[in-house]
Enzyme design. Sequence first.
Site: not given
Length: 142
Positions: A49-51, A56
């Site tokens: 989810g990041h990203f 990252v």
Amino acid sequence: MSVLNTAEIMEILPHRHPFLLIDTVEELESGVRAVAKKAVSFHEPYFAGHFPGNPVMPGVLIIEALAQTGAVAILSQPEWKGKTAYFAGINHAKFKQKVVPGDVLTLETEIIKVKGPIGIGKATAYVDGKIACIAELTFAIG
């Protein structure tokens, strides 16, 4: 060669996967400083989810990895065996470059002040010798 492997780190810290964010300790001066390594894998759970499409490592997790490195330094002392180091403050944090899958983080935390169960660490994370993050971390041992 590492000073502490993951199993030995888990004898000092209460953290476990997926929240144990250091793989090895490369240098250790008990009560003074520690240098740890974290191999950042594409399979880290936070990258989902990041990203998506542009993974990252979250800055807050880099800070946590630095704190865990400092906790190894302070909790490796016999008088703190079995205790937990908790965050009491984060000051002057700066992020200088992204940390992405395939990077190896070198995490260095030096204990610069201790008064009773409260202390301060000067923390720096590097990738390929370049600063990724710096911060001053305050901890409380409980």
